[in-house]
Design a protein around this motif. Structure first.
Motif, PDB file in Angstrom:
ATOM      1  N   ASN A  22       0.826  -1.217   0.000  1.00 18.88           N
ATOM      2  CA  ASN A  22       0.000   0.000   0.000  1.00 18.88           C
ATOM      3  C   ASN A  22       0.855   1.260   0.000  1.00 18.88           C
ATOM      4  N   ARG A  91      -8.634  -0.169  -6.568  1.00 21.24           N
ATOM      5  CA  ARG A  91      -9.089   1.103  -6.020  1.00 21.24           C
ATOM      6  C   ARG A  91      -7.968   2.138  -5.930  1.00 21.24           C
ATOM      7  N   ARG A 120     -17.198   1.055  -0.965  1.00 15.76           N
ATOM      8  CA  ARG A 120     -15.978   1.828  -1.162  1.00 15.76           C
ATOM      9  C   ARG A 120     -16.130   2.997  -2.140  1.00 15.76           C
ATOM     10  N   PRO A 121     -16.948   3.959  -1.803  1.00 17.01           N
ATOM     11  CA  PRO A 121     -17.102   5.127  -2.674  1.00 17.01           C
ATOM     12  C   PRO A 121     -15.877   6.036  -2.623  1.00 17.01           C
ATOM     13  N   VAL A 122     -15.843   7.070  -3.484  1.00 17.83           N
ATOM     14  CA  VAL A 122     -14.736   8.041  -3.467  1.00 17.83           C
ATOM     15  C   VAL A 122     -15.257   9.450  -3.203  1.00 17.83           C
ATOM     16  N   ASP A 123     -16.429   9.542  -2.590  1.00 17.30           N
ATOM     17  CA  ASP A 123     -17.039  10.859  -2.368  1.00 17.30           C
ATOM     18  C   ASP A 123     -16.152  11.783  -1.534  1.00 17.30           C
ATOM     19  N   PHE A 124     -15.417  11.247  -0.572  1.00 14.81           N
ATOM     20  CA  PHE A 124     -14.536  12.102   0.252  1.00 14.81           C
ATOM     21  C   PHE A 124     -13.435  12.726  -0.613  1.00 14.81           C
ATOM     22  N   SER A 161     -10.100   8.795   6.360  1.00 13.19           N
ATOM     23  CA  SER A 161      -9.814   7.926   5.213  1.00 13.19           C
ATOM     24  C   SER A 161      -8.340   8.004   4.771  1.00 13.19           C
ATOM     25  N   VAL A 162      -7.732   6.832   4.628  1.00 13.30           N
ATOM     26  CA  VAL A 162      -6.323   6.750   4.207  1.00 13.30           C
ATOM     27  C   VAL A 162      -6.159   7.291   2.789  1.00 13.30           C
ATOM     28  N   GLY A 163      -6.981   6.773   1.874  1.00 11.78           N
ATOM     29  CA  GLY A 163      -6.858   7.162   0.470  1.00 11.78           C
ATOM     30  C   GLY A 163      -7.110   8.651   0.269  1.00 11.78           C
ATOM     31  N   ASP A 303      -7.330  -4.710   7.593  1.00 10.51           N
ATOM     32  CA  ASP A 303      -6.697  -5.631   6.644  1.00 10.51           C
ATOM     33  C   ASP A 303      -6.064  -6.847   7.325  1.00 10.51           C
ATOM     34  N   VAL A 325     -14.550  -0.622   9.923  1.00  6.57           N
ATOM     35  CA  VAL A 325     -14.062   0.190   8.796  1.00  6.57           C
ATOM     36  C   VAL A 325     -14.832  -0.108   7.503  1.00  6.57           C
ATOM     37  N   PHE A 326     -14.968  -1.378   7.161  1.00  2.78           N
ATOM     38  CA  PHE A 326     -15.702  -1.751   5.944  1.00  2.78           C
ATOM     39  C   PHE A 326     -16.953  -2.527   6.316  1.00  2.78           C
TER      40      PHE A 326
HETATM   41  C1  UD1 Z   1      -6.725   1.800   2.253  1.00  2.00           C
HETATM   42  C2  UD1 Z   1      -5.986   0.521   1.967  1.00  2.00           C
HETATM   43  C3  UD1 Z   1      -6.843  -0.659   2.366  1.00  2.00           C
HETATM   44  C4  UD1 Z   1      -7.262  -0.523   3.824  1.00  2.00           C
HETATM   45  C5  UD1 Z   1      -7.918   0.825   4.078  1.00  2.00           C
HETATM   46  C6  UD1 Z   1      -8.219   1.080   5.544  1.00  2.00           C
HETATM   47  C7  UD1 Z   1      -4.585   1.008   0.056  1.00  2.00           C
HETATM   48  C8  UD1 Z   1      -4.337   0.826  -1.385  1.00  2.00           C
HETATM   49  N1  UD1 Z   1      -5.691   0.449   0.537  1.00  2.00           N
HETATM   50  O1  UD1 Z   1      -7.909   1.794   1.463  1.00  2.00           O
HETATM   51  O2  UD1 Z   1      -6.086  -1.842   2.158  1.00  2.00           O
HETATM   52  O3  UD1 Z   1      -8.184  -1.539   4.144  1.00  2.00           O
HETATM   53  O4  UD1 Z   1      -7.049   1.877   3.645  1.00  2.00           O
HETATM   54  O5  UD1 Z   1      -7.064   0.988   6.316  1.00  2.00           O
HETATM   55  O6  UD1 Z   1      -3.798   1.611   0.758  1.00  2.00           O
HETATM   56  N2  UD1 Z   1     -14.806   5.942   2.389  1.00  2.00           N
HETATM   57  C9  UD1 Z   1     -15.910   6.597   1.885  1.00  2.00           C
HETATM   58  N3  UD1 Z   1     -15.729   7.537   0.904  1.00  2.00           N
HETATM   59  C10 UD1 Z   1     -14.484   7.826   0.406  1.00  2.00           C
HETATM   60  C11 UD1 Z   1     -13.359   7.146   0.935  1.00  2.00           C
HETATM   61  C12 UD1 Z   1     -13.551   6.203   1.932  1.00  2.00           C
HETATM   62  O7  UD1 Z   1     -17.045   6.359   2.316  1.00  2.00           O
HETATM   63  O8  UD1 Z   1     -14.384   8.678  -0.480  1.00  2.00           O
HETATM   64  C13 UD1 Z   1     -14.987   4.936   3.476  1.00  2.00           C
HETATM   65  C14 UD1 Z   1     -14.613   3.523   3.020  1.00  2.00           C
HETATM   66  O9  UD1 Z   1     -15.678   2.904   2.346  1.00  2.00           O
HETATM   67  C15 UD1 Z   1     -14.265   2.888   4.345  1.00  2.00           C
HETATM   68  C16 UD1 Z   1     -13.613   4.020   5.136  1.00  2.00           C
HETATM   69  O10 UD1 Z   1     -14.060   5.232   4.516  1.00  2.00           O
HETATM   70  O11 UD1 Z   1     -15.440   2.475   5.000  1.00  2.00           O
HETATM   71  C17 UD1 Z   1     -12.079   4.026   5.159  1.00  2.00           C
HETATM   72  O12 UD1 Z   1     -11.604   3.853   3.848  1.00  2.00           O
HETATM   73  P1  UD1 Z   1     -10.166   4.366   3.391  1.00  2.00           P
HETATM   74  O13 UD1 Z   1      -9.320   4.587   4.595  1.00  2.00           O
HETATM   75  O14 UD1 Z   1     -10.335   5.495   2.453  1.00  2.00           O
HETATM   76  O15 UD1 Z   1      -9.616   3.121   2.601  1.00  2.00           O
HETATM   77  P2  UD1 Z   1      -8.748   3.123   1.286  1.00  2.00           P
HETATM   78  O16 UD1 Z   1      -7.832   4.284   1.262  1.00  2.00           O
HETATM   79  O17 UD1 Z   1      -9.619   2.882   0.112  1.00  2.00           O
END
Ligand code: UD1
Length: 423
Positions: A22, A91, A120-124, A161-163, A303, A325-326
């Protein structure tokens, strides 16, 4: 392809952890922010990394990965439309959105679809880009965003959110003025990315805390960097050893990155020895049931939830894992039940009552970490297990069979049953 495992052998010995998958995905993307050459060491050769390199090449970069060293030349990167075929399977492809916006002022990136662990949306991410002054629309399955130059702003990252944190850190690095990310994710991968961005010339402070400030600069430059070890791979091998009743040393890992997991393993009766060369998990008594709540870092990583569940199927007593988280990370429970586990998903939790033994069965790897759970169960189970959809494991684990054989596992890779029958 499938993996064939003759289980029931205690895993013993040492394996060296690979570089973080990651972290690599974020840092490889970040390197493309600069019209320059970067060299990254300790990059795992797994399928997700290959996919991201394919995306960057389609955008005009050139890359070469050999023995963990990745050279990425992003001088020729001139596209702003990320290819759907490669992006849809992963993603982390959405990191190209922050990079293209930051570097080219425009980005057209496919919306990543839902996957087997939840919507797993990307709205944030989209809200964050808009907060930095980008015009953002979603149409025909793509996010289209543009801004002549992004403008710094304060943004509250929902759900830490990490991403989102990483994408906005990258985009804000070349914005005009300062950005403050509140409620930022604190995962080691966020810190690793910030350290690399700063080597590229960015001005980021506070990574690792929940308030990150980014002072934008006009242009970044390339650099060299060594990616941190993969805490999720390390945790997987430690739990595989423990489930098999064995004794496994994971060399090169950073114990602080796995504090919550190691504490839970100790609570479950496993001896955990932290050495200067790594962490050793030794089975010294019967496994005991424990309860786990997943949480953002430094809590118990989501994870590592499926692998922990696999381990607890063999513990004495009843365990509950609450997934915070998920919302739908439970597909692996059906597979473990096929192997004799007493496990049930209900609401946001998984309830497990330990059994004496698991037995080999045909199963599938539903996703990367769910696949790791099935693999752990297979290594501990009596008899032969055939795991199909191995490509899910290959997305995140480099040299899986080689490493497990080093620990004494009997594991091989074959064609699917049907293709073996035909051919
Ligand atoms: C990253 C990791 C993944 C890990 C996750 C949480 C990578 C490539 N992937 O995923 O392996 O499981 O962190 O530690 O590094 N969410 C929204 N809208 C958004 C973004 C997130 O609703 O725009 C929600 C997600 O559905 C989830 C939560 O926020 O429920 C956390 O997600 P996020 O930390 O963003 O996970 P990823 O960055 O996708």
């Amino acid at each position: 392809m499938e993996l064939i495992i003759n289980g029931g052998r205690r895993l013993r010995g040492a394996v060296r952890v690979a570089g973080g998958k990651n972290s690599s995905l974020a840092i490889i993307a970040a390197s493309a922010l600069a019209p320059d050459v970067s060299t990254l060491e300790n990059v795992p050769h797994c399928r997700d990394v290959e996919t991201l390199l394919g995306i960057l090449e389609a955008l005009g970069a050139s890359t070469s990965l050999e023995a963990g060293r990745l050279t990425i030349d992003a001088r020729g990167l001139n596209g702003h439309v990320a290819p759907y075929d490669l992006c849809r399977s992963m993603r982390a492809s959405f990191y190209t959105a922050g990079v293209l916006l930051g570097r080219m002022g425009r980005a057209q990136v496919p919306l990543p679809g839902g996957c087997s662990i939840g919507a797993r949306p990307v709205d944030f991410h989209l809200r964050g880009f808009a907060a930095l002054g980008a015009r953002v629309v979603t149409e025909h399955g793509y996010m289209k965003a543009s801004a002549r130059r992004l403008k710094g702003n304060t943004f509250y990252v929902p759900r830490s959110s990490v991403g989102t944190t990483i994408n906005l850190m990258m985009a804000a690095s070349t914005a005009r003025g300062a950005t403050v990310l509140q409620n930022a994710a604190r995962e080691p991968e966020v810190v690793d990315t910030a350290v690399f961005l700063n080597l590229m010339g960015a001005r980021i402070k506070g990574a690792g805390t929940d308030a990150i400030t980014i002072e934008g600069i006009k242009e970044l430059h390339g650099n060299s960097y060594t990616i941190i070890p993969d805490r999720l791979e390390a945790g997987t091998y430690l739990m595989a050893g423990a489930a098999s009743g064995g004794d496994v040393l994971v060399e090169g890992m950073i114990p602080e990155h796995l504090i919550a997991l190691l504490a839970k393993m100790e609570e479950a009766g496993i001896e955990v020895i932290r050495n200067t060369d790594g962490v050793r998990a030794r089975s010294v008594a019967d496994l005991r049931a424990v309860d786990v709540d997943t949480a953002p870092y430094p809590g118990f990583a989501t994870d590592l939830h499926p692998q922990m569940a696999a381990l607890l199927t063999l513990a004495r007593g009843a365990s509950t894992i609450r997934e915070t988280v998920f919302e739908a990370r439970f597909a692996y429970t059906d597979e473990l039940r096929r192997m004799g586990a007493n496990i049930k998903a209900e609401g946001d939790s998984v309830h497990i009552t330990g059994v004496e033994r698991l037995t080999g069965a045909p199963v599938e790897a539903p996703d990367i970490r769910g696949g790791a759970a099935v693999l752990i169960a297979a290594l501990a189970a009596e008899g032969t297990t055939e795991i199909s959809r191995v490509e899910n494991l290959d997305r995140g684990y480099e040299g899986l069979e080689r490493k497990l054989r080093l620990l004494g596992a009997q594991i091989s890779r074959g064609g699917s049953l049907e293709s073996r029958e035909v051919g």
